[in-house]
Design a protein around this motif. Structure first.
Motif, PDB file in Angstrom:
ATOM      1  N   GLY A  31       0.741  -1.382  -0.109  1.00  0.00           N
ATOM      2  CA  GLY A  31       0.065   0.080   0.061  1.00  0.00           C
ATOM      3  C   GLY A  31       0.805   1.452  -0.025  1.00  0.00           C
ATOM      4  N   TRP A  32       1.928   1.243   0.962  1.00  0.00           N
ATOM      5  CA  TRP A  32       2.645   2.373   0.860  1.00  0.00           C
ATOM      6  C   TRP A  32       3.575   2.524  -0.465  1.00  0.00           C
ATOM      7  CZ3 TRP A  32       5.196   0.763   6.246  1.00  0.00           C
ATOM      8  CH2 TRP A  32       4.250   1.416   7.155  1.00  0.00           C
ATOM      9  N   MET A  33       3.734   1.508  -1.206  1.00  0.00           N
ATOM     10  CA  MET A  33       4.466   1.696  -2.606  1.00  0.00           C
ATOM     11  C   MET A  33       3.403   2.084  -3.590  1.00  0.00           C
ATOM     12  SD  MET A  33       7.629   0.782  -2.616  1.00  0.00           S
ATOM     13  CE  MET A  33       8.033   0.410  -4.387  1.00  0.00           C
ATOM     14  N   CYS A  34       2.125   1.888  -3.514  1.00  0.00           N
ATOM     15  CA  CYS A  34       1.257   2.528  -4.307  1.00  0.00           C
ATOM     16  C   CYS A  34       1.217   3.915  -4.144  1.00  0.00           C
ATOM     17  CB  CYS A  34      -0.036   1.721  -4.068  1.00  0.00           C
ATOM     18  SG  CYS A  34      -0.129  -0.029  -4.725  1.00  0.00           S
ATOM     19  N   LEU A  35       1.058   4.342  -2.749  1.00  0.00           N
ATOM     20  CA  LEU A  35       0.964   5.848  -2.379  1.00  0.00           C
ATOM     21  C   LEU A  35       2.093   6.653  -2.831  1.00  0.00           C
ATOM     22  CD1 LEU A  35      -0.491   5.640   1.174  1.00  0.00           C
ATOM     23  CD2 LEU A  35      -1.839   5.914  -0.910  1.00  0.00           C
ATOM     24  N   ALA A  36       3.329   6.035  -2.708  1.00  0.00           N
ATOM     25  CA  ALA A  36       4.607   6.688  -3.102  1.00  0.00           C
ATOM     26  C   ALA A  36       4.664   6.972  -4.617  1.00  0.00           C
ATOM     27  CB  ALA A  36       5.984   5.768  -2.554  1.00  0.00           C
ATOM     28  N   SER A  37       4.278   5.878  -5.427  1.00  0.00           N
ATOM     29  CA  SER A  37       4.286   6.118  -6.871  1.00  0.00           C
ATOM     30  C   SER A  37       3.395   7.060  -7.655  1.00  0.00           C
ATOM     31  CB  SER A  37       4.065   4.891  -7.423  1.00  0.00           C
ATOM     32  OG  SER A  37       2.576   4.213  -7.199  1.00  0.00           O
ATOM     33  N   HIS A  38       2.006   7.394  -6.814  1.00  0.00           N
ATOM     34  CA  HIS A  38       1.259   8.507  -7.276  1.00  0.00           C
ATOM     35  C   HIS A  38       0.896   9.302  -5.826  1.00  0.00           C
ATOM     36  CE1 HIS A  38       1.145   5.208 -10.472  1.00  0.00           C
ATOM     37  NE2 HIS A  38       0.794   6.090 -11.052  1.00  0.00           N
ATOM     38  N   PRO A  39       1.963  10.162  -5.406  1.00  0.00           N
ATOM     39  CA  PRO A  39       1.404  10.623  -3.952  1.00  0.00           C
ATOM     40  C   PRO A  39       0.573  12.090  -4.213  1.00  0.00           C
ATOM     41  CG  PRO A  39       3.762  11.138  -4.977  1.00  0.00           C
ATOM     42  CD  PRO A  39       3.200  10.316  -5.913  1.00  0.00           C
ATOM     43  N   THR A  40      -0.157  12.042  -3.304  1.00  0.00           N
ATOM     44  CA  THR A  40      -1.007  13.391  -3.229  1.00  0.00           C
ATOM     45  C   THR A  40      -0.784  13.910  -1.925  1.00  0.00           C
ATOM     46  OG1 THR A  40      -2.848  12.084  -2.340  1.00  0.00           O
ATOM     47  CG2 THR A  40      -2.903  12.336  -4.759  1.00  0.00           C
ATOM     48  N   VAL A  48       8.267   5.608   5.825  1.00  0.00           N
ATOM     49  CA  VAL A  48       9.560   6.365   6.044  1.00  0.00           C
ATOM     50  C   VAL A  48      10.281   5.210   6.919  1.00  0.00           C
ATOM     51  CG1 VAL A  48      11.342   8.092   6.628  1.00  0.00           C
ATOM     52  CG2 VAL A  48       9.550   8.639   5.139  1.00  0.00           C
ATOM     53  N   PHE A  49       9.668   4.794   7.862  1.00  0.00           N
ATOM     54  CA  PHE A  49      10.014   3.704   8.779  1.00  0.00           C
ATOM     55  C   PHE A  49       9.701   2.251   8.682  1.00  0.00           C
ATOM     56  CE2 PHE A  49       9.247   7.943  11.345  1.00  0.00           C
ATOM     57  CZ  PHE A  49      10.530   8.162  11.222  1.00  0.00           C
ATOM     58  N   SER A  50       9.499   1.844   7.333  1.00  0.00           N
ATOM     59  CA  SER A  50       9.292   0.583   6.994  1.00  0.00           C
ATOM     60  C   SER A  50      10.730  -0.001   7.169  1.00  0.00           C
ATOM     61  CB  SER A  50       8.784   0.473   5.719  1.00  0.00           C
ATOM     62  OG  SER A  50       9.013  -0.730   5.220  1.00  0.00           O
ATOM     63  N   PHE A  51      10.467  -1.510   7.348  1.00  0.00           N
ATOM     64  CA  PHE A  51      11.728  -2.370   7.292  1.00  0.00           C
ATOM     65  C   PHE A  51      12.307  -2.667   5.813  1.00  0.00           C
ATOM     66  CE2 PHE A  51       9.596  -3.995  11.263  1.00  0.00           C
ATOM     67  CZ  PHE A  51      10.339  -3.312  12.094  1.00  0.00           C
ATOM     68  N   ASN A  52      11.438  -2.246   5.130  1.00  0.00           N
ATOM     69  CA  ASN A  52      11.810  -2.525   3.485  1.00  0.00           C
ATOM     70  C   ASN A  52      12.462  -1.288   2.980  1.00  0.00           C
ATOM     71  OD1 ASN A  52      11.741  -2.607   0.644  1.00  0.00           O
ATOM     72  ND2 ASN A  52      10.169  -4.317   0.908  1.00  0.00           N
ATOM     73  N   GLN A  53      13.763  -1.472   2.645  1.00  0.00           N
ATOM     74  CA  GLN A  53      14.610  -0.369   2.055  1.00  0.00           C
ATOM     75  C   GLN A  53      13.905   0.211   0.775  1.00  0.00           C
ATOM     76  OE1 GLN A  53      18.799  -1.222   1.466  1.00  0.00           O
ATOM     77  NE2 GLN A  53      19.067   0.722   0.538  1.00  0.00           N
ATOM     78  N   SER A  54      13.379  -0.733   0.010  1.00  0.00           N
ATOM     79  CA  SER A  54      12.602   0.120  -1.232  1.00  0.00           C
ATOM     80  C   SER A  54      11.555   0.969  -0.824  1.00  0.00           C
ATOM     81  CB  SER A  54      12.273  -0.755  -2.208  1.00  0.00           C
ATOM     82  OG  SER A  54      13.328  -1.843  -2.712  1.00  0.00           O
ATOM     83  N   VAL A  55      10.764   0.625   0.280  1.00  0.00           N
ATOM     84  CA  VAL A  55       9.653   1.458   0.600  1.00  0.00           C
ATOM     85  C   VAL A  55      10.156   2.505   1.152  1.00  0.00           C
ATOM     86  CG1 VAL A  55       7.614   1.340   2.113  1.00  0.00           C
ATOM     87  CG2 VAL A  55       8.196  -0.759   0.951  1.00  0.00           C
ATOM     88  N   GLU A  83      10.386   8.467   0.953  1.00  0.00           N
ATOM     89  CA  GLU A  83      11.303   9.594   0.942  1.00  0.00           C
ATOM     90  C   GLU A  83      11.154  10.657  -0.334  1.00  0.00           C
ATOM     91  OE1 GLU A  83      15.177   8.791   2.444  1.00  0.00           O
ATOM     92  OE2 GLU A  83      14.696   8.089   4.249  1.00  0.00           O
ATOM     93  N   LYS A  84      11.252   9.786  -1.433  1.00  0.00           N
ATOM     94  CA  LYS A  84      11.198  10.437  -2.726  1.00  0.00           C
ATOM     95  C   LYS A  84       9.763  11.185  -2.866  1.00  0.00           C
ATOM     96  CE  LYS A  84      11.711   9.570  -7.597  1.00  0.00           C
ATOM     97  NZ  LYS A  84      11.814   8.566  -8.696  1.00  0.00           N
ATOM     98  N   ALA A  85       8.868  10.416  -2.546  1.00  0.00           N
ATOM     99  CA  ALA A  85       7.442  11.082  -2.589  1.00  0.00           C
ATOM    100  C   ALA A  85       7.343  12.172  -1.781  1.00  0.00           C
ATOM    101  CB  ALA A  85       6.545   9.949  -2.238  1.00  0.00           C
ATOM    102  N   GLN A 137       7.662  18.044   1.410  1.00  0.00           N
ATOM    103  CA  GLN A 137       7.736  17.777   2.934  1.00  0.00           C
ATOM    104  C   GLN A 137       8.756  17.473   3.561  1.00  0.00           C
ATOM    105  OE1 GLN A 137       4.540  17.887   4.687  1.00  0.00           O
ATOM    106  NE2 GLN A 137       3.754  18.648   2.921  1.00  0.00           N
ATOM    107  N   GLU A 138       9.218  17.564   4.729  1.00  0.00           N
ATOM    108  CA  GLU A 138      10.423  17.308   5.258  1.00  0.00           C
ATOM    109  C   GLU A 138      10.244  15.681   5.742  1.00  0.00           C
ATOM    110  OE1 GLU A 138      13.131  18.996   6.336  1.00  0.00           O
ATOM    111  OE2 GLU A 138      12.192  20.894   5.313  1.00  0.00           O
ATOM    112  N   ILE A 139      11.499  15.072   5.772  1.00  0.00           N
ATOM    113  CA  ILE A 139      11.553  13.770   6.005  1.00  0.00           C
ATOM    114  C   ILE A 139      11.944  13.717   7.633  1.00  0.00           C
ATOM    115  CG2 ILE A 139      13.007  11.683   5.744  1.00  0.00           C
ATOM    116  CD1 ILE A 139      11.906  12.698   3.281  1.00  0.00           C
ATOM    117  N   PRO A 140      10.351  12.820   7.989  1.00  0.00           N
ATOM    118  CA  PRO A 140      10.591  12.660   9.723  1.00  0.00           C
ATOM    119  C   PRO A 140      11.700  11.820  10.166  1.00  0.00           C
ATOM    120  CG  PRO A 140       8.997  11.405   8.763  1.00  0.00           C
ATOM    121  CD  PRO A 140       9.586  12.123   7.583  1.00  0.00           C
ATOM    122  N   GLU A 141      12.130  12.149  11.405  1.00  0.00           N
ATOM    123  CA  GLU A 141      13.152  11.598  12.213  1.00  0.00           C
ATOM    124  C   GLU A 141      12.376  10.511  13.231  1.00  0.00           C
ATOM    125  OE1 GLU A 141      16.320  13.274  13.727  1.00  0.00           O
ATOM    126  OE2 GLU A 141      17.151  14.214  11.973  1.00  0.00           O
TER     127      GLU A 141
END
Length: 844
Positions: free
Chosen positions: A643-652, A663-670, A675-677, A683-687
């Motif tokens: 689901g996150w990958m789908c949002l990141a590919s077409h972000p709103t 951003v805190f997924s265990f999956n590096q690709s996600v 972060e790119k989206a 938007q700022e990248i959260p810590e």
């Protein structure tokens, strides 16, 4: 003279099961034998052990049977020795790119000279040089795995048994190391061996490992090997079956595993059923197995539940007890003693070993000799005479064994099997690894009449109602190798595939069909598609494991099928039955058009219970997935990443909240996509922020502590704290649960080092992220992965214990959300203490 004696017993039954009539106890731990890889006994019966950096003899000072101290014999090893033995009082070992000898220069009973190299070879890797022993014939024998091909140039005898040896070998080397010959070859990666009766050698060879459920998979096997035997390993995707005429005698087939130690037991202290046979070790499952000369099999010892028992080597003491070492891949080392609950009382004795025996232990037929001759030829060639001889034997009234040998000869007559050449004129897709056991190394240019006659004969054999499964299997392979342009051959193989109950056997026939250069009709295409749809589903329904090569090999098969029949991919995806999660295996090498069509079809039939792999497959496409579907995926842990990958590919803008979580997924690709989206949305990248009050308290004091670091941080006091708080054990110690800190000051400043010390879970490198396993018993196990396979996981926990969780015990497996480094390491320290610790880290 110092001898280790064994008097009292330690009950190990809470973690290690042992067979009836035996006892097992731990007699050394990781402090004495860390990550132990090899053991032996010295001339007076003491245990000598090796691991990374050391070879040492163990001492039992108080006579209670447990070793308390050790004496170093050799240090400075680049890795643990893979082979240890004594001969004439001298120690020989395999390590540091050679075979080395250490002598006793002062006759005090301990070897102490500088090591001298007897032979230069490649060592250290798991598939390189391993065990060595002095044979009863006065020659050295050395075993090496399939990663040591460059060693073959050492062969220097006249008229060698194997002019062109391949893969894992047993070497026979003269006493002075000057003359060297390959005694037997074709093993995958056998670690150890021992001398059997009648001039033979017992070997425990590795399995196909990554080829589970593929038709050429071979399990671990115990072989009784004679000089000149070929154990069949040809390439990563082809090892010959047990009935090949050149194979050693098979004593036992033990399934999946990682063979390590081998011992022929010569004492009589243990129960009679553990004599007259060979003991073998399996590192993966922690098994000690006894294989009798009568081919009986009995498990001797194995771990209970998830106890770690990564067995690496085995030896016996002069009084007939058996010692087993554990370790490997950085796991916890140790020694275990196996003894009889009621020892035999008669005096220890040695059984006679008949060696050497000049009478050949296995009768070789005329066809067998011809096969050996062809396999030893300098280059693959077409041998029409051999093909005619094979046909004569197939025409004769012979038994299955002779027919199988005739088929093997027919295959060798057209060049034999093996990896394809890059410039093979049959096409790149036809030299893929999936065809290593189905394609002649060269094009089978036999006389057309001979090809036609052979094809006709083989088709009749395949249809014969009395043909055994093994014979049918090899007939199919032979037809694939001959590549006949024969509709009859296609029909025979396709019909045979429909009769097969095993999906592996069906796949065998599908691979063979991909080899036949026959024009496809619509009906033939449908036959192929039905096999492609059925095989993966049947594998899943029967809970048959598949490993890393499954997707790669089936992808290669699809490419070859598509080259033979351009319609097969479209017919596959458009079939109403396409869409089962296992069908994704066919998508790895699909054309872009086929991929998008497959994604749309999977999406059209999806619901809230969609398989996570299917969801991930859909999410990788270019098309936007409806937000209603994505919201359902975000509700489930298994599909959230998709689901996150789908949002990141077409972000709103409405997706920012979920992207912040992604951003805190265990999956590096996600993580990278999120972060790119977010950047795309401005938007700022959260810590990550810890919810721990203790961590927050330390972070609040960070400015003051960093000021102390700059003003009065004491490196020496910090070094002492680093040792006292046992930080070195995980970072710079042998077990290396965490990253090495050497040179860390060049990568991180004091503020980053303080944050990592206070809040170790703030940023965990993927390489050092622990794995969390929930067992079927409800137990949670967290540790660093030592070894992962289709059968389960071996982990090293934070307290440096080795655990093994088999697949059938795993309920859930995922990356751990927190670091193995505990947050409480700073508990009780003052601000100045922490400043000193950071100062020390900054100095590394």
């Amino acid at each position: 003279m110092i001898c280790a004696t064994f008097v009292s017993f330690i009950d190990a039954a809470d973690s290690i099961w042992v067979a009836e009539g035996l006892t097992i106890r731990q007699v050394a731990d990781d402090d004495l034998v860390p990550d132990c890889t090899a053991i032996t006994t010295d001339p007076v019966g003491r245990i000598v052990a090796s691991g990374p950096g050391y070879i040492r003899v163990l001492m039992d000072g108080d006579g209670d049977g447990v070793f308390e101290t050790s004496r170093t014999l050799v240090d400075g090893l680049n890795h643990g020795a893979q082979g240890l033995c004594f001969h004439d009082g001298d120690l020989y070992y395999t390590a540091n790119n050679g075979i080395w000898k250490v002598a006793d220069t002062d006759d005090d009973g301990f070897v102490d000279s500088e090591p001298s190299q007897m032979l230069e070879i490649k060592t250290g890797g798991e598939h390189e040089a391993h065990a060595l022993r002095m044979g009863p014939d006065g020659y050295w024998y050395l075993i090496a795995g399939n990663g040591n091909r460059q060693m073959f140039e050492l062969q220097n005898v006249e008229s060698p048994t194997f002019p062109k040896p391949h893969d894992g070998v047993i070497w026979r080397i003269s006493p002075d190391w000057s003359k060297r010959e390959v005694w037997a070859h074709g093993f995958r990666n056998a670690y150890d061996f021992d001398f059997a009766p009648n001039g033979m050698i017992d070997v425990f060879d590795s399995d196909g490992e990554r080829d589970i459920s593929l038709p050429w998979y071979r399990p671990t096997r115990v072989f009784r090997t004679a000089q000149g035997d070929d154990a069949g390993w040809v390439s990563r995707s082809w090892k010959r079956p047990r009935y090949d005429p050149q194979m050693p005698i098979q004593l036992a087939e033990l399934g999946r595993g990682s063979p390590t130690g081998v011992l022929r037991y010569h004492g009589n202290r243990l129960p009679d059923r553990f004599q007259n046979g060979v003991w073998v070790l399996d590192w993966t499952f922690g098994r000690v197995v006894f294989v009798g000369d009568d081919r009986s099999i009995e498990e001797v010892a194995k771990p209970i539940d998830i106890a770690g028992f990564a067995v690496t080597d085995i030896t016996s003491t002069p009084d007939g007890r058996v010692v087993v070492s554990v370790g490997g891949r950085g796991s916890r080392g140790g020694l275990y003693l196996i003894d009889a609950a009621r020892p035999n009382q008669s005096a220890p004795r040695q059984r006679d070993v008949i060696w050497p025996n000049t009478e050949t232990s296995k009768h070789e037929s005329h066809i067998g000799k011809k096969i050996r001759e062809l396999r030893n030829r300098p280059e693959p060639t077409i041998e029409s005479d051999a093909a005619n001889l094979a046909m004569e034997r197939l025409d004769a009234d012979t038994n299955d064994a002779e027919r199988l040998s005739a088929l093997a000869l027919l295959i060798e007559s057209v060049g034999g099997l093996g990896p394809g050449a890059a410039k093979d004129p049959r096409g790149e897709e036809q030299v893929a690894a999936v065809f290593d056991g189905y394609r002649g190394v060269i094009r089978p240019r036999l006389d057309s009449n001979l090809i036609e006659s052979a094809t006709e004969k083989l088709c009749v054999m395949l249809k014969h109602p009395d043909a055994s499964n093994e014979l049918r299997h090899e007939v199919v392979r032979t037809l694939a190798v001959l590549e006949p342009e024969s509709q009859a051959a296609w029909n025979a193989i396709a019909a045979d595939a429909k009769e097969m109950q095993s999906p592996t056997e069906r796949l065998h026939r599908l691979i063979a069909l991909a080899r036949l250069p026959v024009s496809r009709s619509d009906e033939m295409t449908d036959d192929v598609v039905q096999l492609m749809l059925q095989i993966p589903i049947e594998i899943s329904e029967r809970e048959m494991n598949v490993d890393r090569n499954w997707s790669e090999r089936l992808g290669e098969l699809l490419v070859a099928l598509r080259r033979r029949d351009s319609l097969v991919e479209a017919r596959l995806v458009s079939n109403p039955a396409f869409g089962h999660p296992t069908h994704l295996v066919w998508t790895k090498q699909m054309n872009p058009e086929g991929l998008e069509f497959a994604r749309r079809k999977c999406l059209a039939v999806s619901d809230e219970t969609i398989d996570p792999d299917v969801a991930h497959f859909i999410a990788q496409g270019d098309d936007a997935v409806p937000r209603t579907v994505v919201r359902e995926w975000l509700k489930r842990d298994e599909t959230r990443d998709a689901g996150w990958m789908c949002l990141a590919s077409h972000p709103t803008e409405s997706d920012v909240h979920e992207l912040n979580r992604a951003v805190f997924s265990f999956n590096q690709s996600v993580r990278e996509a999120a972060e790119k989206a977010l950047k795309q949305l401005g938007q700022e990248i959260p810590e990550r922020e810890s919810a721990s009050e203790t961590v927050q308290a330390w972070l609040a004091k960070s400015p003051a502590i960093l000021a102390l670091v700059a003003m009065s941080g004491n490196v020496e006091r910090g070094k002492t704290l680093f040792q006292v708080r046992q930080c070195a054990n995980c970072h710079n110690g042998a077990k290396a649960l965490g990253p090495s800190l050497t040179g860390i000051n060049k990568r991180f400043g004091p503020a980053d080092l303080l944050r990592a010390t206070v809040d170790p879970s703030h940023s965990i490198p993927d390489r050092f992220r622990a794995t969390q396993v929930l067992t079927t018993d409800g137990e949670v196990v967290i540790g660093m992965e030592i070894y992962r396979s289709v059968d389960g996981l071996t982990l090293l926990t934070a307290d440096a214990k080795t655990v093994r969780v088999n697949t059938d015990m795993i309920e859930l497996i995922r990356p751990a959300s927190s670091s193995l480094m505990p947050e409480g390491l700073l508990e009780g320290l003052s601000d100045q203490d922490v400043a000193d610790l950071v100062a020390y880290l900054s100095s590394l």
